[in-house]
Design a protein around this motif. Sequence first.
Motif, PDB file in Angstrom:
ATOM      1  N   ALA A 172       0.834  -1.204   0.000  1.00  0.00           N
ATOM      2  CA  ALA A 172       0.000   0.000   0.000  1.00  0.00           C
ATOM      3  C   ALA A 172       0.869   1.254   0.000  1.00  0.00           C
ATOM      4  CB  ALA A 172      -0.924  -0.006   1.219  1.00  0.00           C
ATOM      5  N   ASN A 173       1.939   1.235   0.787  1.00  0.00           N
ATOM      6  CA  ASN A 173       2.819   2.393   0.849  1.00  0.00           C
ATOM      7  C   ASN A 173       3.604   2.584  -0.437  1.00  0.00           C
ATOM      8  OD1 ASN A 173       1.984   3.066   3.403  1.00  0.00           O
ATOM      9  ND2 ASN A 173       3.599   1.924   4.433  1.00  0.00           N
ATOM     10  N   CYS A 174       3.907   1.497  -1.152  1.00  0.00           N
ATOM     11  CA  CYS A 174       4.554   1.630  -2.467  1.00  0.00           C
ATOM     12  C   CYS A 174       3.656   2.413  -3.412  1.00  0.00           C
ATOM     13  CB  CYS A 174       4.856   0.253  -3.048  1.00  0.00           C
ATOM     14  SG  CYS A 174       6.255  -0.610  -2.277  1.00  0.00           S
ATOM     15  N   LEU A 175       2.366   2.148  -3.368  1.00  0.00           N
ATOM     16  CA  LEU A 175       1.427   2.900  -4.188  1.00  0.00           C
ATOM     17  C   LEU A 175       1.293   4.335  -3.697  1.00  0.00           C
ATOM     18  CD1 LEU A 175      -1.287   0.135  -4.590  1.00  0.00           C
ATOM     19  CD2 LEU A 175       0.083   1.105  -6.442  1.00  0.00           C
ATOM     20  N   ALA A 176       1.253   4.510  -2.379  1.00  0.00           N
ATOM     21  CA  ALA A 176       1.101   5.853  -1.813  1.00  0.00           C
ATOM     22  C   ALA A 176       2.255   6.764  -2.204  1.00  0.00           C
ATOM     23  CB  ALA A 176       0.993   5.773  -0.292  1.00  0.00           C
ATOM     24  N   ASP A 177       3.446   6.189  -2.404  1.00  0.00           N
ATOM     25  CA  ASP A 177       4.601   6.998  -2.802  1.00  0.00           C
ATOM     26  C   ASP A 177       4.366   7.701  -4.133  1.00  0.00           C
ATOM     27  OD1 ASP A 177       6.005   6.279  -0.547  1.00  0.00           O
ATOM     28  OD2 ASP A 177       7.154   4.685  -1.530  1.00  0.00           O
ATOM     29  N   GLN A 178       3.482   7.125  -4.971  1.00  0.00           N
ATOM     30  CA  GLN A 178       3.241   7.703  -6.287  1.00  0.00           C
ATOM     31  C   GLN A 178       1.842   8.297  -6.451  1.00  0.00           C
ATOM     32  OE1 GLN A 178       4.797   5.816  -9.856  1.00  0.00           O
ATOM     33  NE2 GLN A 178       5.398   4.039  -8.622  1.00  0.00           N
ATOM     34  N   SER A 179       0.860   7.732  -5.771  1.00  0.00           N
ATOM     35  CA  SER A 179      -0.520   8.152  -6.031  1.00  0.00           C
ATOM     36  C   SER A 179      -1.414   7.870  -4.834  1.00  0.00           C
ATOM     37  CB  SER A 179      -1.059   7.417  -7.266  1.00  0.00           C
ATOM     38  OG  SER A 179      -2.455   7.573  -7.388  1.00  0.00           O
ATOM     39  N   GLY A 180      -2.020   8.920  -4.304  1.00  0.00           N
ATOM     40  CA  GLY A 180      -2.987   8.717  -3.231  1.00  0.00           C
ATOM     41  C   GLY A 180      -4.203   7.958  -3.713  1.00  0.00           C
ATOM     42  N   GLU A 194      -2.210  -4.040 -10.432  1.00  0.00           N
ATOM     43  CA  GLU A 194      -3.467  -3.739 -11.122  1.00  0.00           C
ATOM     44  C   GLU A 194      -3.979  -2.354 -10.751  1.00  0.00           C
ATOM     45  OE1 GLU A 194      -5.108  -8.378 -11.387  1.00  0.00           O
ATOM     46  OE2 GLU A 194      -5.947  -6.963  -9.922  1.00  0.00           O
ATOM     47  N   GLN A 195      -3.966  -2.043  -9.456  1.00  0.00           N
ATOM     48  CA  GLN A 195      -4.447  -0.729  -9.031  1.00  0.00           C
ATOM     49  C   GLN A 195      -3.512   0.369  -9.505  1.00  0.00           C
ATOM     50  OE1 GLN A 195      -7.425  -0.533  -7.816  1.00  0.00           O
ATOM     51  NE2 GLN A 195      -7.601  -2.765  -7.692  1.00  0.00           N
ATOM     52  N   GLY A 196      -2.209   0.085  -9.497  1.00  0.00           N
ATOM     53  CA  GLY A 196      -1.250   1.058  -9.999  1.00  0.00           C
ATOM     54  C   GLY A 196      -1.444   1.344 -11.468  1.00  0.00           C
ATOM     55  N   SER A 197      -1.734   0.300 -12.255  1.00  0.00           N
ATOM     56  CA  SER A 197      -1.962   0.474 -13.684  1.00  0.00           C
ATOM     57  C   SER A 197      -3.192   1.340 -13.936  1.00  0.00           C
ATOM     58  CB  SER A 197      -2.132  -0.893 -14.351  1.00  0.00           C
ATOM     59  OG  SER A 197      -2.436  -0.756 -15.717  1.00  0.00           O
ATOM     60  N   LYS A 232      -2.269   4.801 -13.377  1.00  0.00           N
ATOM     61  CA  LYS A 232      -1.151   5.227 -14.221  1.00  0.00           C
ATOM     62  C   LYS A 232       0.094   5.623 -13.425  1.00  0.00           C
ATOM     63  CE  LYS A 232      -4.043   6.660 -18.125  1.00  0.00           C
ATOM     64  NZ  LYS A 232      -5.218   5.922 -17.647  1.00  0.00           N
ATOM     65  N   VAL A 233       0.444   4.825 -12.421  1.00  0.00           N
ATOM     66  CA  VAL A 233       1.703   5.052 -11.705  1.00  0.00           C
ATOM     67  C   VAL A 233       2.845   4.488 -12.540  1.00  0.00           C
ATOM     68  CG1 VAL A 233       0.492   4.839  -9.497  1.00  0.00           C
ATOM     69  CG2 VAL A 233       1.724   2.872 -10.417  1.00  0.00           C
ATOM     70  N   ASN A 234       4.059   4.883 -12.220  1.00  0.00           N
ATOM     71  CA  ASN A 234       5.233   4.392 -12.940  1.00  0.00           C
ATOM     72  C   ASN A 234       5.437   2.913 -12.608  1.00  0.00           C
ATOM     73  OD1 ASN A 234       8.141   3.671 -13.263  1.00  0.00           O
ATOM     74  ND2 ASN A 234       8.269   5.754 -14.050  1.00  0.00           N
ATOM     75  N   PRO A 235       5.274   2.005 -13.582  1.00  0.00           N
ATOM     76  CA  PRO A 235       5.324   0.571 -13.273  1.00  0.00           C
ATOM     77  C   PRO A 235       6.704   0.101 -12.834  1.00  0.00           C
ATOM     78  CG  PRO A 235       5.171   0.907 -15.640  1.00  0.00           C
ATOM     79  CD  PRO A 235       4.955   2.245 -15.013  1.00  0.00           C
ATOM     80  N   ALA A 236       7.766   0.670 -13.400  1.00  0.00           N
ATOM     81  CA  ALA A 236       9.122   0.247 -13.012  1.00  0.00           C
ATOM     82  C   ALA A 236       9.408   0.627 -11.565  1.00  0.00           C
ATOM     83  CB  ALA A 236      10.148   0.877 -13.942  1.00  0.00           C
ATOM     84  N   ASN A 237       9.027   1.845 -11.176  1.00  0.00           N
ATOM     85  CA  ASN A 237       9.247   2.278  -9.791  1.00  0.00           C
ATOM     86  C   ASN A 237       8.411   1.446  -8.825  1.00  0.00           C
ATOM     87  OD1 ASN A 237      10.950   4.218 -10.755  1.00  0.00           O
ATOM     88  ND2 ASN A 237       9.530   5.930 -10.495  1.00  0.00           N
ATOM     89  N   LEU A 238       7.185   1.124  -9.236  1.00  0.00           N
ATOM     90  CA  LEU A 238       6.322   0.311  -8.376  1.00  0.00           C
ATOM     91  C   LEU A 238       6.907  -1.080  -8.205  1.00  0.00           C
ATOM     92  CD1 LEU A 238       3.746  -0.177  -6.763  1.00  0.00           C
ATOM     93  CD2 LEU A 238       2.578  -0.726  -8.917  1.00  0.00           C
ATOM     94  N   ASP A 239       7.344  -1.712  -9.310  1.00  0.00           N
ATOM     95  CA  ASP A 239       7.924  -3.053  -9.225  1.00  0.00           C
ATOM     96  C   ASP A 239       9.154  -3.076  -8.332  1.00  0.00           C
ATOM     97  OD1 ASP A 239       6.069  -4.365 -10.742  1.00  0.00           O
ATOM     98  OD2 ASP A 239       7.195  -4.249 -12.609  1.00  0.00           O
ATOM     99  N   ALA A 240       9.987  -2.056  -8.432  1.00  0.00           N
ATOM    100  CA  ALA A 240      11.197  -1.997  -7.600  1.00  0.00           C
ATOM    101  C   ALA A 240      10.831  -1.910  -6.129  1.00  0.00           C
ATOM    102  CB  ALA A 240      12.056  -0.809  -8.013  1.00  0.00           C
ATOM    103  N   CYS A 241       9.815  -1.126  -5.832  1.00  0.00           N
ATOM    104  CA  CYS A 241       9.376  -0.973  -4.436  1.00  0.00           C
ATOM    105  C   CYS A 241       8.759  -2.266  -3.916  1.00  0.00           C
ATOM    106  CB  CYS A 241       8.378   0.174  -4.347  1.00  0.00           C
ATOM    107  SG  CYS A 241       7.883   0.608  -2.657  1.00  0.00           S
ATOM    108  N   LEU A 242       7.944  -2.921  -4.732  1.00  0.00           N
ATOM    109  CA  LEU A 242       7.313  -4.173  -4.313  1.00  0.00           C
ATOM    110  C   LEU A 242       8.355  -5.256  -4.057  1.00  0.00           C
ATOM    111  CD1 LEU A 242       4.247  -4.349  -6.758  1.00  0.00           C
ATOM    112  CD2 LEU A 242       4.261  -3.585  -4.371  1.00  0.00           C
TER     113      LEU A 242
END
Length: 279
Positions: free
Chosen positions: A143-151, A188-191, A194-204
């Motif tokens: 959840a926090n990985c997503l929060a870093d890019q998009s509330g 899925e929620q990040g997509s 429209k969050v940055n997928p590479a940054n999200l994957d690295a965080c996950l």
Amino acid sequence: MRSQLQVPSDYAVSIGTRTKSAFTGYDTVPITFSLPSKPGSKPTTVDFLLSQDGKTLARMQKFDLTKDPAQVAQLTNRPVRGPEAAKVVIVNFDDLECPYCARMHQELFPQTFERYKGLIKVVYKDDPLVEIHPWAMHASVDANCLADQSGAAYWSYVDYVHSHGDEISGADRDPAKANAALDRIAREQGSREKVNPANLDACLQKQDNGAVIASMKEADHLNIDGTPTLFVNGERISGAEPIEQVWAAIDRALEAEGEKPPPPSSVPASTPAKAPAGN
């Protein structure tokens, strides 16, 4: 205890020695939850009150009135739901695997938001009960990985997880499968947002739980030992209380801020009785 708190079958539950309490007619009984299959895991002990006739069990909780949650809980950079200008802020210490948290979440959104249009805002803090909820920490980190890019992505993820807990746990309750499901849901929620997928994957993949641990320490400092625990402009509400009690606290906070609460006619039929905090 297992039934009321929905304790997983692989956890041991032990009842300690009954001792005299400060409450007339009740004794103190400590109940400890532990995970024997996981060496090094920390057991959790919660004090309950048992009536001397053995017919009633109650939760005991102490409050330190010198601790102001507004000064302890760090809300900077946390996703906010609701208008920034709202005078009433609800801070919820939440566990994404907790069924009572899920029930509270579903009553806050959209029911409470619809009742208090534009008057409240909500911030969630992480307090995963890792001793009894094996995938709660992973869920908070994702959840926090997503929060870093998009509330918006954060709230979409929290909404989904709190409404699909059984699906995530799976029939075999395999934590590895649950964690994989959480990562998939986060992507899925990040997509969608429209969050940055590479940054999200690295965080996950990194699974840095430092921010979650810091939030858990804040919860400890506030003597929070169960979820959900809400603070409505500082007023504590512990456990999945009937939503009318949450609304009463919001009404008090609005009145203290010079705002007029919605009329009582907008209150729906009563929700089920309070469930215990801590699961």
